[in-house]
Scaffold this active site. Structure first.
Site, PDB file in Angstrom:
ATOM      1  N   ASN A   1      53.481  29.855  31.859  1.00 32.39           N
ATOM      2  CA  ASN A   1      54.277  30.907  31.222  1.00 32.39           C
ATOM      3  C   ASN A   1      53.688  32.236  31.667  1.00 32.39           C
ATOM      4  O   ASN A   1      52.489  32.480  31.482  1.00 32.39           O
ATOM      5  CB  ASN A   1      54.187  30.827  29.687  1.00 32.39           C
TER       6      ASN A   1
ATOM      7  N   ASP B   1      64.732  30.593   9.113  1.00 25.91           N
ATOM      8  CA  ASP B   1      65.474  29.643   8.268  1.00 25.91           C
ATOM      9  C   ASP B   1      66.805  29.230   8.902  1.00 25.91           C
ATOM     10  O   ASP B   1      67.206  28.069   8.837  1.00 25.91           O
ATOM     11  CB  ASP B   1      65.766  30.249   6.887  1.00 25.91           C
TER      12      ASP B   1
ATOM     13  N   HIS C   1      57.755  32.841   4.939  1.00 23.23           N
ATOM     14  CA  HIS C   1      58.169  32.946   3.535  1.00 23.23           C
ATOM     15  C   HIS C   1      57.105  33.659   2.693  1.00 23.23           C
ATOM     16  O   HIS C   1      57.415  34.346   1.730  1.00 23.23           O
ATOM     17  CB  HIS C   1      58.443  31.550   2.948  1.00 23.23           C
TER      18      HIS C   1
ATOM     19  N   TYR D   1      54.478  36.582  31.862  1.00 24.30           N
ATOM     20  CA  TYR D   1      55.349  37.713  31.527  1.00 24.30           C
ATOM     21  C   TYR D   1      54.889  39.034  32.119  1.00 24.30           C
ATOM     22  O   TYR D   1      55.669  39.831  32.583  1.00 24.30           O
ATOM     23  CB  TYR D   1      55.420  37.884  30.005  1.00 24.30           C
TER      24      TYR D   1
ATOM     25  N   GLU E   1      58.216  29.577  31.474  1.00 22.82           N
ATOM     26  CA  GLU E   1      58.726  30.763  30.768  1.00 22.82           C
ATOM     27  C   GLU E   1      58.496  31.980  31.640  1.00 22.82           C
ATOM     28  O   GLU E   1      57.396  32.180  32.163  1.00 22.82           O
ATOM     29  CB  GLU E   1      57.984  31.004  29.443  1.00 22.82           C
TER      30      GLU E   1
ATOM     31  N   HIS F   1      55.472  23.522  19.900  1.00 21.09           N
ATOM     32  CA  HIS F   1      55.585  24.963  20.161  1.00 21.09           C
ATOM     33  C   HIS F   1      55.278  25.689  18.844  1.00 21.09           C
ATOM     34  O   HIS F   1      56.139  26.322  18.248  1.00 21.09           O
ATOM     35  CB  HIS F   1      56.981  25.304  20.696  1.00 21.09           C
TER      36      HIS F   1
ATOM     37  N   ARG G   1      64.917  23.604  28.716  1.00 19.36           N
ATOM     38  CA  ARG G   1      63.633  23.328  28.065  1.00 19.36           C
ATOM     39  C   ARG G   1      63.769  23.646  26.576  1.00 19.36           C
ATOM     40  O   ARG G   1      64.179  24.742  26.209  1.00 19.36           O
ATOM     41  CB  ARG G   1      62.541  24.210  28.679  1.00 19.36           C
TER      42      ARG G   1
ATOM     43  N   ASN H   1      52.540  24.038  23.889  1.00 23.16           N
ATOM     44  CA  ASN H   1      52.875  25.347  24.451  1.00 23.16           C
ATOM     45  C   ASN H   1      51.792  26.373  24.126  1.00 23.16           C
ATOM     46  O   ASN H   1      51.501  26.630  22.952  1.00 23.16           O
ATOM     47  CB  ASN H   1      54.206  25.840  23.872  1.00 23.16           C
ATOM     48  N   GLU H   2      51.213  26.928  25.163  1.00 30.24           N
ATOM     49  CA  GLU H   2      50.289  28.065  25.054  1.00 30.24           C
ATOM     50  C   GLU H   2      49.235  27.934  23.962  1.00 30.24           C
ATOM     51  O   GLU H   2      49.254  28.687  22.975  1.00 30.24           O
ATOM     52  CB  GLU H   2      51.072  29.359  24.818  1.00 30.24           C
TER      53      GLU H   2
ATOM     54  N   GLN I   1      62.229  28.942  16.868  1.00 26.08           N
ATOM     55  CA  GLN I   1      62.900  30.176  17.261  1.00 26.08           C
ATOM     56  C   GLN I   1      64.423  30.049  17.254  1.00 26.08           C
ATOM     57  O   GLN I   1      65.121  31.052  17.137  1.00 26.08           O
ATOM     58  CB  GLN I   1      62.422  30.617  18.646  1.00 26.08           C
TER      59      GLN I   1
HETATM   60  C1  BGC Z   1      56.114  32.133  23.727  1.00 23.91           C
HETATM   61  C2  BGC Z   1      57.581  32.252  23.360  1.00 23.91           C
HETATM   62  C3  BGC Z   1      57.944  33.707  23.103  1.00 23.91           C
HETATM   63  C4  BGC Z   1      57.577  34.523  24.312  1.00 23.91           C
HETATM   64  C5  BGC Z   1      57.914  36.002  24.181  1.00 23.91           C
HETATM   65  C6  BGC Z   1      55.664  33.174  24.727  1.00 23.91           C
HETATM   66  O1  BGC Z   1      54.304  33.346  24.659  1.00 23.91           O
HETATM   67  O2  BGC Z   1      55.842  30.851  24.216  1.00 23.91           O
HETATM   68  O3  BGC Z   1      57.847  31.455  22.257  1.00 23.91           O
HETATM   69  O4  BGC Z   1      59.293  33.840  22.791  1.00 23.91           O
HETATM   70  O5  BGC Z   1      56.191  34.448  24.512  1.00 23.91           O
HETATM   71  O6  BGC Z   1      57.181  36.592  23.164  1.00 23.91           O
END
Ligand code: BGC
Length: 522
Positions: free
Chosen positions: A341, A86, A73, A343, A406, A156, A111, A200-201, A53
Site C-alpha cells: 500500500n 454503522d 460509538h 500513498y 492500495e 482490515h 479487493r 492489512n497494514e 469502511q
Molecule cells: C488504509 C485504508 C485507508 C487509506 C487512506 C490505508 O492506510 O488501509 O483503509 O482508507 O489508508 O487513508
C-alpha cells in the site's frame, strides 16, 4: 565449474544493471518514452474497499461488535465529523451495485476485506454465522458471475471487541484466535478465492491503535505496546500462512500474503542514504524483513536502536520483543507475493529524540512545501517516491512479486470533477510502469484505492478516496461516478495512461462528462 562461471557472469551483469538503474534512474519524470505509459501484457488492474469502511449493517443478523464499532460509538469526538461506520456505503445491501461499477470500469479484480465479527459473532469459532457466510458467498459469486476475481483480506483493523477485552493484538493468544478464524475463512471461501491477504497494514493499527490514542482500540501503550502488537501480528500472519499452506493449498492452489504500508522516503540532506534506509526499516522493513529477507527477523538497525534506547532508559531488556530461532524460521518466507500500500512520501533527516517522528528512529520526517496537497493532511503528491519504494523493495528482497493493493488520493467530496485524482493516478502509474519496464521491478497487479468514497477512519465522511462518490445523506447511499471513472474506463480499454490536459479548464469537456461541477482541484 563451467556452470559456476556462467552464474558469476550472470550475477555480475545483474549487479551492473541494478546499480545502474538505482543510481541513474531515480524517477520517471524526465522520461518521455511512450512505452512507460502502457501496461505490460498480463498486468492486472482492480479496485478495493474494506469491511468497516463500506459494509454498514454493523449489528445486522447477529453480527458481533468490533473495536471500530466500540471506538466510534464511544469517542465520536475522535472522528472529524463525529460519524461512524454503522451504515457507511451500505455495501452489505448494495454489493451488487458495487460489483456492477467494477465491471463497467472494466477492472479485473475487486479487493475487499471480511468482517471477523460478521463471520464469527463471538470472535471464536464456536459460533459461525450463517448470515455472515451467506453474505460473503453472495458477494464472491456475484463477482465471479461478472468475470471479476475476488481478492480477499482477512483482517482490515476490525478486531472482535471480546478479543480486545483480553488484550487484543498485545496478547499472544491472538495467534491462535487469528489462526482459528483463518481456517474457517479458507474452508468456506478458499474454493472460490485464489488470492488471500492476511493482515492489512500492521504498522498502522499497531502504531495508531496501541501506541497512542488515535484509532481503535485507542490504547496508549508506548513505548512498548506498538512493538508487542507487531510481534503478535507477525506470528498470527505466519500461523494463517502455514494453515493455508499445509491444509488448503494442495487442493485450493491459491496465493496468500500480507500487505504493508510503505511510504516513500527521500533524504532531506542530499546523500544521506543511511537515514533513508533507517526510516525504511522502521516502517516497511519492520514487517517485511522478517518475512522476505534471507535471514529473517527484524531489521538489524531496529534491533540495535531499540535495544540501545531501552537500556539507556533503564529497561532490563529491549522493548522490541525477541523472536526465538524457531519463530524466525516459522515467519521467514511466509508470503507468495509482496502486498504494497503506497500513498505518499516524506523527507527524512536525523534528529534528537524530542523531534523524532517515529519512536526510536532518531529521525524527523517532514514534507517539501512544493509537494501538492490533497484533502488528507498527511497525503502529499510525490510520484517519484512510488518508483523509489518499488526499487527499494526490489533491492532489499531479491525482487519479489509485488501486488500494489492500495494507491490513490483523497478529495473533500464537494466535486465530481476530480481532476487532481486523475493527475495523481497518471503520475504515480507512470512511475510504476517505468519501475517495471526500465528497472525490472516485478509488479503485476495494481489496485485503485478506493472504489467508493467510504468511512475514512478518523476523517469520517469529510474526505473521500473513491473514484465513485456516495451520498451519505441519502438513505439509499446513491453512487455517482466521478470524472476519474471515465478516465479509468479509457485507461483500461487502451491499457495506456493519458494525462489530464492542464490547459483545459473544464475537464468535463475533455472527457465528455455531463453536468459536473467546474473545479480545477479536488
Ligand atoms: C488504509 C485504508 C485507508 C487509506 C487512506 C490505508 O492506510 O488501509 O483503509 O482508507 O489508508 O487513508
Amino acid at each position: 565449474m563451467c556452470n559456476n562461471l556462467v552464474m558469476e557472469y550472470v550475477k555480475f551483469w545483474i549487479l551492473v544493471f541494478c546499480t545502474f538503474t538505482t543510481i541513474s534512474h531515480t524517477s520517471a519524470e524526465s522520461d518521455e518514452d511512450d512505452d512507460y505509459l502502457t501496461f505490460p501484457p498480463g498486468f492486472r488492474l482492480g479496485a478495493g474497499g474494506a469491511a468497516y469502511q463500506i459494509e454498514g449493517a454493523w449489528n445486522v443478523s447477529g453480527k458481533g461488535v468490533s473495536v471500530w464499532d466500540t471506538f466510534t460509538h464511544t469517542y465520536p469526538q475522535n472522528i472529524k465529523d463525529g460519524s461512524n461506520g454503522d451504515v457507511a456505503c451500505d455495501s452489505y445491501h448494495k454489493y451488487k451495485e458495487d460489483v456492477r461499477l467494477v465491471k463497467e470500469i472494466g477492472l479485473k479484480y475487486y479487493r475487499f476485506s471480511l468482517s471477523w465479527t460478521r463471520i464469527l459473532p463471538t470472535g471464536y469459532p464456536n459460533v459461525v454465522s450463517k448470515d455472515g457466510l451467506r453474505y460473503y458467498n453472495d458477494l464472491i459469486d456475484e463477482l465471479h458471475r461478472n468475470g471479476i476475481e475476488p481478492v480477499v483480506t482477512l483482517y482490515h483493523w476490525d478486531l472482535p471487541q471480546v478479543l480486545e477485552d483480553q488484550g487484543g493484538w498485545t496478547n499472544d493468544e491472538v495467534v491462535n484466535w487469528f489462526g482459528d478464524y483463518a481456517r474457517i475463512v479458507f474452508t468456506e471461501f478458499g474454493p472460490k478465492v485464489k488470492i488471500f491477504t492476511t493482515i492489512n497494514e500492521p504498522t498502522s493499527f499497531c502504531r495508531e491503535g496501541y501506541g497512542h490514542l488515535n484509532r481503535a482500540p485507542n490504547k496508549d501503550l508506548d513505548p512498548c505496546g506498538t512493538y508487542l502488537c507487531g510481534h503478535n501480528a507477525l506470528k498470527a500472519h505466519a500461523r494463517a500462512y502455514h494453515i493455508y499452506d499445509r491444509e488448503f493449498r494442495p487442493t485450493q492452489n491459491g496465493k496468500i500474503g500480507i500487505v504493508f504500508a510503505c511510504p516513500g522516503q527521500i533524504a532531506k540532506n542530499p546523500g544521506d542514504e543511511a537515514t533513508v534506509d533507517t526510516y525504511y526499516q522502521f516502517t516497511c522493513g519492520w514487517f517485511a524483513h522478517p518475512i522476505y529477507s534471507e535471514e529473517g527477523d527484524y531489521p538489524q538497525i531496529m534491533k540495535t536502536r531499540v535495544a540501545k534506547n531501552s537500556f539507556d532508559e533503564g529497561y532490563f531488556r529491549s522493548r522490541l520483543p525477541v523472536f526465538s530461532p524457531k519463530w524466525i524460521e516459522y515467519i521467514r518466507g511466509t508470503a507468495d507475493y509482496f502486498g504494497l500500500n503506497h500513498y505518499t512520501s516524506v523527507l527524512v533527516e536525523e534528529a534528537p529524540k524530542e523531534r523524532e517522528t517515529i519512536l526510536d528512529t532518531g529521525i524527523h520526517a517532514s514534507v517539501d512545501s512544493s509537494w501538492p496537497d490533497t484533502a488528507t493532511s498527511w497525503l502529499k503528491i510525490v510520484p517519484s517516491g512510488f518508483g523509489g519504494i518499488l526499487r527499494k523493495i526490489r533491492d532489499e528482497y531479491n525482487n519479489p512479486n509485488v501486488f500494489v493493493l492500495e494507491n490513490g488520493c483523497s478529495d473533500n467530496r464537494t466535486t465530481l470533477s476530480d481532476t487532481q485524482r486523475i493527475e495523481y493516478f497518471y503520475s504515480y502509474l507512470k512511475e510504476m510502469i517505468t519501475a517495471i519496464k526500465r528497472d525490472g521491478c516485478n509488479v503485476t497487479m495494481y489496485s485503485i484505492w478506493s472504489l467508493l468514497d467510504n468511512f475514512e477512519w478518523n476523517d469520517g465522511y469529510a474526505e473521500g478516496f473513491g473514484i465513485v462518490q456516495v451520498d451519505f445523506k441519502d438513505p439509499n447511499r446513491t453512487r455517482t461516478p466521478k470524472l476519474s471513472v471515465d478516465r479509468w474506463k479509457e485507461v483500461v480499454r487502451t491499457r495506456k495512461l493519458q494525462p489530464l490536459n492542464p490547459t483545459i479548464e473544464d475537464a468535463s469537456e475533455l472527457f465528455g462528462h455531463q453536468g459536473r461541477k467546474r473545479s480545477a482541484k479536488c
